[in-house]
Design a protein around this motif. Structure first.
Motif, PDB file in Angstrom:
ATOM      1  N   VAL A 134      25.122  51.201  64.915  1.00  0.00           N
ATOM      2  CA  VAL A 134      23.689  50.081  65.145  1.00  0.00           C
ATOM      3  C   VAL A 134      23.643  48.978  64.112  1.00  0.00           C
ATOM      4  O   VAL A 134      23.289  49.172  62.979  1.00  0.00           O
ATOM      5  CB  VAL A 134      22.549  50.591  65.773  1.00  0.00           C
ATOM      6  N   LEU A 135      24.546  47.649  64.433  1.00  0.00           N
ATOM      7  CA  LEU A 135      23.756  46.500  63.696  1.00  0.00           C
ATOM      8  C   LEU A 135      23.358  45.113  64.074  1.00  0.00           C
ATOM      9  O   LEU A 135      23.455  44.182  65.322  1.00  0.00           O
ATOM     10  CB  LEU A 135      26.010  45.696  63.736  1.00  0.00           C
ATOM     11  N   ARG A 136      22.697  44.972  63.701  1.00  0.00           N
ATOM     12  CA  ARG A 136      21.741  43.761  64.053  1.00  0.00           C
ATOM     13  C   ARG A 136      22.677  42.225  63.509  1.00  0.00           C
ATOM     14  O   ARG A 136      23.049  42.701  62.703  1.00  0.00           O
ATOM     15  CB  ARG A 136      20.607  44.016  63.195  1.00  0.00           C
ATOM     16  N   VAL A 137      22.490  41.776  64.962  1.00  0.00           N
ATOM     17  CA  VAL A 137      22.544  40.335  64.514  1.00  0.00           C
ATOM     18  C   VAL A 137      22.210  39.506  65.388  1.00  0.00           C
ATOM     19  O   VAL A 137      21.311  39.295  65.968  1.00  0.00           O
ATOM     20  CB  VAL A 137      24.004  40.834  65.649  1.00  0.00           C
ATOM     21  N   THR A 138      21.986  38.450  64.462  1.00  0.00           N
ATOM     22  CA  THR A 138      20.997  36.929  65.070  1.00  0.00           C
ATOM     23  C   THR A 138      22.876  36.157  66.080  1.00  0.00           C
ATOM     24  O   THR A 138      23.541  35.366  64.801  1.00  0.00           O
ATOM     25  CB  THR A 138      20.823  36.065  64.000  1.00  0.00           C
ATOM     26  N   LEU A 139      22.552  35.771  67.060  1.00  0.00           N
ATOM     27  CA  LEU A 139      23.029  34.918  67.681  1.00  0.00           C
ATOM     28  C   LEU A 139      23.416  33.488  66.671  1.00  0.00           C
ATOM     29  O   LEU A 139      22.605  32.948  66.495  1.00  0.00           O
ATOM     30  CB  LEU A 139      22.807  34.719  69.479  1.00  0.00           C
ATOM     31  N   GLY A 140      24.411  32.871  67.293  1.00  0.00           N
ATOM     32  CA  GLY A 140      25.249  32.159  66.679  1.00  0.00           C
ATOM     33  C   GLY A 140      25.717  31.843  65.079  1.00  0.00           C
ATOM     34  O   GLY A 140      26.158  33.073  65.252  1.00  0.00           O
ATOM     35  N   THR A 188      28.957  49.163  74.761  1.00  0.00           N
ATOM     36  CA  THR A 188      29.519  49.579  73.516  1.00  0.00           C
ATOM     37  C   THR A 188      30.824  49.458  73.430  1.00  0.00           C
ATOM     38  O   THR A 188      31.837  49.456  73.981  1.00  0.00           O
ATOM     39  CB  THR A 188      29.180  52.050  73.649  1.00  0.00           C
ATOM     40  N   PHE A 189      30.846  49.212  72.211  1.00  0.00           N
ATOM     41  CA  PHE A 189      32.584  48.988  71.919  1.00  0.00           C
ATOM     42  C   PHE A 189      32.740  50.189  70.514  1.00  0.00           C
ATOM     43  O   PHE A 189      31.601  51.337  70.428  1.00  0.00           O
ATOM     44  CB  PHE A 189      32.299  47.686  71.129  1.00  0.00           C
ATOM     45  N   HIS A 190      34.347  50.003  69.939  1.00  0.00           N
ATOM     46  CA  HIS A 190      34.313  51.514  69.355  1.00  0.00           C
ATOM     47  C   HIS A 190      35.707  50.758  68.355  1.00  0.00           C
ATOM     48  O   HIS A 190      35.421  49.738  68.036  1.00  0.00           O
ATOM     49  CB  HIS A 190      34.885  52.057  69.815  1.00  0.00           C
ATOM     50  N   VAL A 229      30.331  50.903  69.008  1.00  0.00           N
ATOM     51  CA  VAL A 229      29.656  50.700  67.465  1.00  0.00           C
ATOM     52  C   VAL A 229      28.418  50.009  69.105  1.00  0.00           C
ATOM     53  O   VAL A 229      29.335  49.279  70.093  1.00  0.00           O
ATOM     54  CB  VAL A 229      30.143  49.547  67.056  1.00  0.00           C
ATOM     55  N   ARG A 230      27.382  49.768  68.617  1.00  0.00           N
ATOM     56  CA  ARG A 230      26.311  48.402  68.800  1.00  0.00           C
ATOM     57  C   ARG A 230      25.643  47.889  68.135  1.00  0.00           C
ATOM     58  O   ARG A 230      25.771  47.660  67.146  1.00  0.00           O
ATOM     59  CB  ARG A 230      25.266  49.357  70.264  1.00  0.00           C
ATOM     60  N   PHE A 231      25.654  45.762  69.410  1.00  0.00           N
ATOM     61  CA  PHE A 231      25.136  45.187  68.087  1.00  0.00           C
ATOM     62  C   PHE A 231      23.916  44.905  68.845  1.00  0.00           C
ATOM     63  O   PHE A 231      23.758  45.047  70.311  1.00  0.00           O
ATOM     64  CB  PHE A 231      26.605  43.886  69.333  1.00  0.00           C
ATOM     65  N   VAL A 232      22.893  44.576  68.495  1.00  0.00           N
ATOM     66  CA  VAL A 232      21.638  44.206  68.453  1.00  0.00           C
ATOM     67  C   VAL A 232      21.127  42.666  68.315  1.00  0.00           C
ATOM     68  O   VAL A 232      20.994  43.693  67.095  1.00  0.00           O
ATOM     69  CB  VAL A 232      20.897  45.496  68.534  1.00  0.00           C
ATOM     70  N   ALA A 233      20.143  42.348  69.494  1.00  0.00           N
ATOM     71  CA  ALA A 233      19.795  40.718  68.970  1.00  0.00           C
ATOM     72  C   ALA A 233      18.463  41.083  68.397  1.00  0.00           C
ATOM     73  O   ALA A 233      17.675  41.105  68.805  1.00  0.00           O
ATOM     74  CB  ALA A 233      20.160  40.505  70.639  1.00  0.00           C
ATOM     75  N   VAL A 234      18.933  40.138  67.381  1.00  0.00           N
ATOM     76  CA  VAL A 234      17.586  40.142  66.362  1.00  0.00           C
ATOM     77  C   VAL A 234      16.939  38.591  66.310  1.00  0.00           C
ATOM     78  O   VAL A 234      17.994  37.529  66.517  1.00  0.00           O
ATOM     79  CB  VAL A 234      17.048  40.685  65.535  1.00  0.00           C
ATOM     80  N   ARG A 235      15.881  37.964  66.540  1.00  0.00           N
ATOM     81  CA  ARG A 235      15.329  36.500  66.229  1.00  0.00           C
ATOM     82  C   ARG A 235      16.107  36.275  64.234  1.00  0.00           C
ATOM     83  O   ARG A 235      16.280  36.777  63.498  1.00  0.00           O
ATOM     84  CB  ARG A 235      13.384  36.695  66.314  1.00  0.00           C
ATOM     85  N   ARG A 236      16.255  34.951  64.264  1.00  0.00           N
ATOM     86  CA  ARG A 236      15.984  34.706  63.640  1.00  0.00           C
ATOM     87  C   ARG A 236      14.971  34.368  61.909  1.00  0.00           C
ATOM     88  O   ARG A 236      14.013  34.230  62.739  1.00  0.00           O
ATOM     89  CB  ARG A 236      16.971  33.307  62.952  1.00  0.00           C
TER      90      ARG A 236
END
Length: 289
Positions: A176-182, A200-202, A281-288
């Motif tokens: 699980v990867l926390r990601v900020t978009l942009g 879900t990716f792999h 693999v999952r990308f989880v959007a988080v705020r900057r």
């Protein structure tokens, strides 16, 4: 050469010397490099009494085998594996004394990908730009180990840690990867942005120290053409024309022309170092922040 040295009996698939890397040289086109699983490297150093920036060995999947020329204390961590000294079982995740001439065998990873081997005194190959790390992209630092390589060791600094074992995170069953978009999220369609953080990716078997490649949904662009090359950072998620995200790791290029859909939190990257091919693999959007 003094007896403070160690011979490589079996180099394994890819074993490199790594420390904390050489940050601060991106303007020269030099990647950060360094141990992909930094916490695991720091822990094995602590177990043998080394400072956290001492150079260690990073193994990949198949482990390695080493023979010291003098008595040394070692610790093996990161990906769990079988450890033997002179053919006899030895502890993983704890300090182990290895007599001169005995073979330390670090077996294949049982789970995860990358193991870390610290030796009392550290590995003291020549530093380049302040680091002893092997950089696979630029070629800086010592080359990957081969059978017969002799590694110089620093002076031992007793005492080592007095523990039976040290807790270490298990390799991820799901990454699980926390990601900020942009900064280039506007290059992708609304459906692609939803798929990026909902599907879900792999982990792809093509992953390496440069980047964790993924298989799964194709992210469609909202515009054609390509960007002019721009700066890249550790954790950037670049999307090549094929549409499958690549998470940049320690040996990533310092510039790139494919759009970056987001940037992974640095705290999540050590787990990426241990995610074996096929891991979800999952990308989880988080705020900057």
């Amino acid at each position: 050469m003094s007896d403070r040295a160690m011979s490589v009996v079996r180099a394994g698939a890819l074993t490199t010397v790594q420390d904390r890397g050489r940050p601060g040289h991106a303007h020269l086109g030099v990647p950060r490099s360094g141990a992909l699983d930094g916490p695991a490297a720091a822990l094995v150093n602590r177990l043998v009494g080394n400072p956290p920036d001492a150079a260690v060995l990073e193994t990949t999947l198949t482990g390695c085998a080493l023979a010291p020329r003098s008595d040394v204390t070692v610790a093996v961590g990161g990906a769990p594996c079988r450890v033997t000294v002179g053919g006899r079982p030895a502890a993983w995740g704890a300090p182990v004394r290895v007599p001169a001439g005995a073979v330390l065998d670090v077996g294949p990873a049982i789970r995860g990908v990358r193991g870390y081997v610290a030796v009392s005194g550290g590995i003291v190959v020549e530093a380049v730009l302040g680091s002893r790390s092997t950089d696979l992209l630029s070629g800086l630092g010592p080359p990957p180990l081969t059978d017969g390589t002799v590694l110089p060791l620093g002076r031992e600094r007793p005492p080592h840690a007095r523990v039976d074992a040290a807790p270490q995170p298990a390799p991820p069953a799901e990454l699980v990867l926390r990601v900020t978009l942009g900064p280039r999220a506007d290059w992708f369609t609304p459906d692609a942005l939803r798929a990026f953080t909902a599907r879900t990716f792999h982990v792809s078997s093509a992953s390496n120290r440069i980047g964790l490649r993924t298989e799964g949904p194709v992210l469609e662009r909202a515009r054609g053409g390509e960007l002019a090359s721009e700066g890249m950072v550790l954790g950037a998620v670049q999307v090549p024309p094929a549409g499958r995200p690549v998470v940049f790791l320690a040996d990533h290029p310092t510039t790139g022309g494919y759009p970056v859909i987001g940037v992974v939190r640095r705290a999540d990257l050590p787990a990426a170092a241990q995610a074996a091919p096929g891991t979800p693999v999952r990308f989880v959007a988080v705020r900057r922040r």
